[in-house]
Motif scaffolding. Structure first.
Motif, PDB file in Angstrom:
ATOM      1  N   ALA A  47      21.006  -8.638  -0.460  1.00 20.55           N
ATOM      2  CA  ALA A  47      20.980  -7.407   0.341  1.00 20.55           C
ATOM      3  C   ALA A  47      19.661  -7.280   1.090  1.00 20.55           C
ATOM      4  N   THR A  48      19.069  -8.423   1.440  1.00 17.87           N
ATOM      5  CA  THR A  48      17.748  -8.384   2.066  1.00 17.87           C
ATOM      6  C   THR A  48      17.797  -8.341   3.587  1.00 17.87           C
ATOM      7  N   CYS A  49      18.983  -8.064   4.127  1.00 19.28           N
ATOM      8  CA  CYS A  49      19.109  -7.842   5.568  1.00 19.28           C
ATOM      9  C   CYS A  49      19.734  -6.476   5.823  1.00 19.28           C
ATOM     10  N   HIS A  50      19.583  -5.596   4.848  1.00 13.93           N
ATOM     11  CA  HIS A  50      20.131  -4.236   4.909  1.00 13.93           C
ATOM     12  C   HIS A  50      19.538  -3.486   6.100  1.00 13.93           C
ATOM     13  N   VAL A  51      20.402  -2.842   6.871  1.00 19.57           N
ATOM     14  CA  VAL A  51      19.969  -2.001   7.986  1.00 19.57           C
ATOM     15  C   VAL A  51      20.800  -0.723   7.993  1.00 19.57           C
ATOM     16  N   TYR A  52      20.292   0.253   8.712  1.00 22.48           N
ATOM     17  CA  TYR A  52      21.045   1.472   8.996  1.00 22.48           C
ATOM     18  C   TYR A  52      21.463   1.387  10.459  1.00 22.48           C
ATOM     19  N   VAL A  53      22.755   1.358  10.689  1.00 25.36           N
ATOM     20  CA  VAL A  53      23.273   1.334  12.046  1.00 25.36           C
ATOM     21  C   VAL A  53      23.173   2.755  12.600  1.00 25.36           C
ATOM     22  N   ASP A  54      22.657   2.878  13.821  1.00 26.90           N
ATOM     23  CA  ASP A  54      22.595   4.184  14.454  1.00 26.90           C
ATOM     24  C   ASP A  54      24.010   4.770  14.452  1.00 26.90           C
ATOM     25  N   PRO A  55      24.139   6.044  14.050  1.00 27.02           N
ATOM     26  CA  PRO A  55      25.480   6.645  13.944  1.00 27.02           C
ATOM     27  C   PRO A  55      26.338   6.510  15.203  1.00 27.02           C
ATOM     28  N   ALA A  56      25.728   6.510  16.370  1.00 34.21           N
ATOM     29  CA  ALA A  56      26.490   6.375  17.611  1.00 34.21           C
ATOM     30  C   ALA A  56      27.160   5.002  17.725  1.00 34.21           C
ATOM     31  N   TRP A  57      26.697   4.035  16.944  1.00 29.06           N
ATOM     32  CA  TRP A  57      27.211   2.670  17.008  1.00 29.06           C
ATOM     33  C   TRP A  57      28.072   2.289  15.802  1.00 29.06           C
ATOM     34  N   ALA A  58      28.191   3.162  14.846  1.00 23.41           N
ATOM     35  CA  ALA A  58      28.873   2.818  13.591  1.00 23.41           C
ATOM     36  C   ALA A  58      30.300   2.310  13.811  1.00 23.41           C
ATOM     37  N   ASP A  59      31.070   2.942  14.673  1.00 23.71           N
ATOM     38  CA  ASP A  59      32.444   2.502  14.909  1.00 23.71           C
ATOM     39  C   ASP A  59      32.509   1.139  15.587  1.00 23.71           C
ATOM     40  N   LYS A  60      31.531   0.847  16.445  1.00 26.63           N
ATOM     41  CA  LYS A  60      31.558  -0.410  17.200  1.00 26.63           C
ATOM     42  C   LYS A  60      31.152  -1.620  16.367  1.00 26.63           C
ATOM     43  N   THR A  61      30.453  -1.393  15.251  1.00 31.53           N
ATOM     44  CA  THR A  61      30.021  -2.518  14.421  1.00 31.53           C
ATOM     45  C   THR A  61      31.055  -2.894  13.373  1.00 31.53           C
ATOM     46  N   GLY A  62      32.127  -2.134  13.276  1.00 34.83           N
ATOM     47  CA  GLY A  62      33.179  -2.447  12.317  1.00 34.83           C
ATOM     48  C   GLY A  62      32.904  -1.837  10.956  1.00 34.83           C
ATOM     49  N   SER A  63      33.792  -2.121  10.034  1.00 32.93           N
ATOM     50  CA  SER A  63      33.654  -1.555   8.690  1.00 32.93           C
ATOM     51  C   SER A  63      33.184  -2.632   7.719  1.00 32.93           C
ATOM     52  N   SER A  82      24.837   2.301   6.273  1.00 33.18           N
ATOM     53  CA  SER A  82      24.234   1.056   5.785  1.00 33.18           C
ATOM     54  C   SER A  82      25.170  -0.117   6.027  1.00 33.18           C
ATOM     55  N   ARG A  83      24.584  -1.199   6.489  1.00 33.66           N
ATOM     56  CA  ARG A  83      25.320  -2.456   6.679  1.00 33.66           C
ATOM     57  C   ARG A  83      24.382  -3.603   6.337  1.00 33.66           C
ATOM     58  N   LEU A  84      24.958  -4.745   6.050  1.00 31.57           N
ATOM     59  CA  LEU A  84      24.192  -5.974   5.970  1.00 31.57           C
ATOM     60  C   LEU A  84      24.233  -6.581   7.366  1.00 31.57           C
ATOM     61  N   SER A  85      23.068  -6.773   7.941  1.00 30.31           N
ATOM     62  CA  SER A  85      23.028  -7.220   9.340  1.00 30.31           C
ATOM     63  C   SER A  85      23.596  -8.619   9.520  1.00 30.31           C
ATOM     64  N   CYS A  86      23.713  -9.394   8.443  1.00 36.40           N
ATOM     65  CA  CYS A  86      24.336 -10.717   8.546  1.00 36.40           C
ATOM     66  C   CYS A  86      25.833 -10.620   8.778  1.00 36.40           C
ATOM     67  N   GLN A  87      26.403  -9.452   8.557  1.00 40.12           N
ATOM     68  CA  GLN A  87      27.849  -9.261   8.681  1.00 40.12           C
ATOM     69  C   GLN A  87      28.254  -8.603  10.001  1.00 40.12           C
ATOM     70  N   ILE A  88      27.292  -8.396  10.880  1.00 35.34           N
ATOM     71  CA  ILE A  88      27.584  -7.806  12.191  1.00 35.34           C
ATOM     72  C   ILE A  88      27.394  -8.891  13.240  1.00 35.34           C
ATOM     73  N   THR A  89      28.485  -9.319  13.860  1.00 33.07           N
ATOM     74  CA  THR A  89      28.426 -10.350  14.890  1.00 33.07           C
ATOM     75  C   THR A  89      28.167  -9.715  16.247  1.00 33.07           C
ATOM     76  N   VAL A  90      27.217 -10.266  16.962  1.00 28.11           N
ATOM     77  CA  VAL A  90      26.840  -9.733  18.267  1.00 28.11           C
ATOM     78  C   VAL A  90      27.885 -10.114  19.319  1.00 28.11           C
ATOM     79  N   THR A  91      28.301  -9.107  20.078  1.00 30.26           N
ATOM     80  CA  THR A  91      29.202  -9.279  21.223  1.00 30.26           C
ATOM     81  C   THR A  91      28.661  -8.413  22.357  1.00 30.26           C
ATOM     82  N   ASP A  92      29.221  -8.589  23.542  1.00 28.58           N
ATOM     83  CA  ASP A  92      28.807  -7.750  24.673  1.00 28.58           C
ATOM     84  C   ASP A  92      29.000  -6.267  24.367  1.00 28.58           C
TER      85      ASP A  92
END
Length: 106
Positions: A47-63, A82-92
């Motif tokens: 869990a060493t890549c833990h981040v807080y996704v800005d609430p405005a972006w929570a839906d766009k980063t998936g569950s 809270s999310r693990l940033s390794c589990q959020i894939t960057v897209t446009d």
């Protein structure tokens, strides 16, 4: 290339161009952003890549997937976004994403 803003616990901001297909964690590690340790290298095994996704972006980063939920049990100060940033894939679609780092990792 999408721009991701990483905000350290102390408020220092890092706006980074991250190529599509990389994870938010990989973008941080490749650009030496402090606060994301990524001890497991993106295998969703810590869990060493833990981040807080800005609430405005929570839906766009998936569950969170079940494995991510399990790993967040090891993170400090887990919050609704809270999310693990390794589990959020960057897209446009994530151009402009803002993530904040907790005070402590893992």
């Amino acid at each position: 290339m999408p721009k991701i803003t990483y905000i350290e616990h102390n408020g220092t901001e890092h706006e980074i161009d991250v190529p599509n297909g990389l994870s938010v964690m990989e973008g941080a590690v490749r650009n030496l952003v402090p606060g994301i340790d990524a001890d497991c290298g993106g295998a969703c095994a810590c869990a060493t890549c833990h981040v807080y996704v800005d609430p405005a972006w929570a839906d766009k980063t998936g569950s969170r997937e079940p494995m991510e939920e399990s790993m967040l049990d090891f993170a400090e100060d887990v919050q609704e976004t809270s999310r693990l940033s390794c589990q959020i894939t960057v897209t446009d679609a994530l151009d402009g994403l803002i993530v904040r780092m907790p005070e402590h990792q893992g």
